[in-house]
Write an enzyme that holds these catalytic residues in place. Structure first.
Site, PDB file in Angstrom:
ATOM      1  N   ASP A   1       3.890  29.255  -5.115  1.00 22.00           N
ATOM      2  CA  ASP A   1       2.934  30.060  -6.308  1.00 22.00           C
ATOM      3  C   ASP A   1       1.807  30.774  -5.018  1.00 22.00           C
ATOM      4  OD1 ASP A   1       0.913  29.892  -8.158  1.00 22.00           O
ATOM      5  OD2 ASP A   1       0.590  28.268  -7.813  1.00 22.00           O
TER       6      ASP A   1
ATOM      7  N   TYR B   1      -2.895  42.285 -17.299  1.00 24.87           N
ATOM      8  CA  TYR B   1      -1.949  42.887 -17.454  1.00 24.87           C
ATOM      9  C   TYR B   1      -2.246  44.483 -16.129  1.00 24.87           C
ATOM     10  CZ  TYR B   1       2.849  43.927 -16.528  1.00 24.87           C
ATOM     11  OH  TYR B   1       3.863  43.870 -16.259  1.00 24.87           O
TER      12      TYR B   1
END
Length: 275
Positions: free
Chosen positions: A57, A164
Site C-alpha cells: 500500500d 488528481y
C-alpha cells in the site's frame, strides 16, 4: 555481476505490468508491487522466475519502506530502477455538496487519498530509492533510474478530478526539481505523462465508447522507458505520451534572469542557511 533489479508499483495490470514485462525482457529482475494480491501475484507469476510479488500500500510509508527493503535484499543487496506508477482518481470530489459535520460541528476534511497515493507516495518512493541505490555498489549497482507516472492532466487539467490534477502537476514539479540534483550522483529522475491509456482507472462504460483514434497504447509507455534506460544523463524530463508518440515537454521559460537564478543557482545559499 548480478542482474539489475527494479521495482514497479501498481504493476498488477496496465502501465505497471507493461513496464515490468519490458524490464524482464531487458534482463532485469523485477519486484511487482501492488495493493491487489490477486492481480499482483498473477502478474509476477506470468513474468517467470525473475519476478516476485510484494503486496504494498504505497499510501502507507511503513508498507512502502518494507517493499524497498525486501526488494533490495531479494535482489542481492542491489536496486537499480523504480517506476512509481501506482495511482488512483479522486476519492471525494472537491465540488461535493454533501458535506458532513463532525461531533463538534466542524466540517469534516476532504478525503485526500489521491494526493497520498499519486504524489506523497512518489516523493517517499524517491526518498527510499536513493537510499538503496547508494548502497548497491558492492553488488554491481550504484546508479539508478527513477520514473514516476504523472499524466497529461499534469500538463493540462482534468476538471472532473482536481486533486488528481494537482497531484500529477506535483509529480512533474518533483521531477524537474530533483532530477538535475540527483543526476550528479548517477541517479536520474524522470516522469511520463500519458494521454488516455486503457487501464483499471477508466470508469465502467468508458472504454466501449472511447474513440480508438484517441487511445494511447501501452507500447508508447515502454518507448519512454527505453529512452530513460538508454541515456544515463537524461533527467528532469516530463515526457508526454500521446497515441504512438512521445514528446519531451519543456518547462515554461524563465520570465527573467532573477527568476532563473532563484530556481537554478540559489541551492548553495539554501544549503548554507540550513547547515
Amino acid at each position: 555481476m548480478s542482474k539489475p533489479v527494479g521495482i514497479v508499483t501498481g504493476a498488477g495490470s496496465g502501465i505497471g505490468l507493461a513496464v515490468a514485462t519490458h524490464l524482464i525482457s531487458k534482463g532485469y529482475r523485477v519486484v511487482v508491487a501492488d495493493l491487489n494480491t490477486k492481480t499482483g501475484a498473477a502478474a509476477a507469476e506470468s513474468l517467470g522466475p525473475n519476478a516476485t510479488f510484494i503486496q504494498t500500500d504505497v499510501s502507507s510509508y511503513p508498507s512502502q519502506a518494507r517493499l524497498f527493503k525486501q526488494a533490495y535484499e531479494w535482489g542481492g543487496n542491489r536496486l537499480d530502477f523504480c517506476h512509481a506508477n501506482a495511482g488512483i482518481d479522486d476519492r471525494q470530489y472537491l465540488y461535493d455538496d454533501k458535506e458532513e459535520l463532525d461531533e463538534e460541528g466542524l466540517l469534516k476534511p476532504l478525503n485526500t487519498k489521491s494526493m497520498q497515493v499519486n504524489l506523497e507516495a512518489v516523493i517517499q518512493g524517491l526518498w527510499l530509492f536513493k537510499y538503496y541505490v547508494r548502497r548497491s555498489k558492492e553488488a554491481g549497482g550504484g546508479k539508478g533510474k527513477f520514473v514516476a507516472t504523472s499524466s497529461a492532466a499534469g500538463l493540462y487539467m482534468m476538471t472532473t478530478n482536481p486533486q488528481y490534477t494537482a497531484s500529477k502537476y506535483g509529480v512533474v514539479g518533483l521531477t524537474r526539481a530533483a532530477g538535475p540534483v540527483f543526476v550528479k550522483e548517477g541517479i536520474t529522475v524522470n516522469c511520463i505523462c500519458p494521454g488516455f491509456i486503457p487501464t483499471a482507472l477508466a470508469p465502467p462504460g468508458i472504454l466501449e465508447r472511447w474513440p480508438k483514434e484517441h487511445i494511447t497504447p501501452l507500447s508508447t509507455a515502454t518507448k519512454a522507458i527505453d529512452a530513460f534506460l538508454g541515456d544515463d544523463n537524461m533527467t528532469g524530463q516530463a515526457v508526454e505520451l500521446s497515441q504512438d508518440k512521445i514528446y519531451f515537454r519543456d518547462m515554461v521559460d524563465w520570465v527573467n534572469e532573477s527568476q532563473k537564478w532563484i530556481g537554478t543557482e540559489s541551492l548553495s545559499l539554501w544549503d548554507e542557511v540550513y547547515q
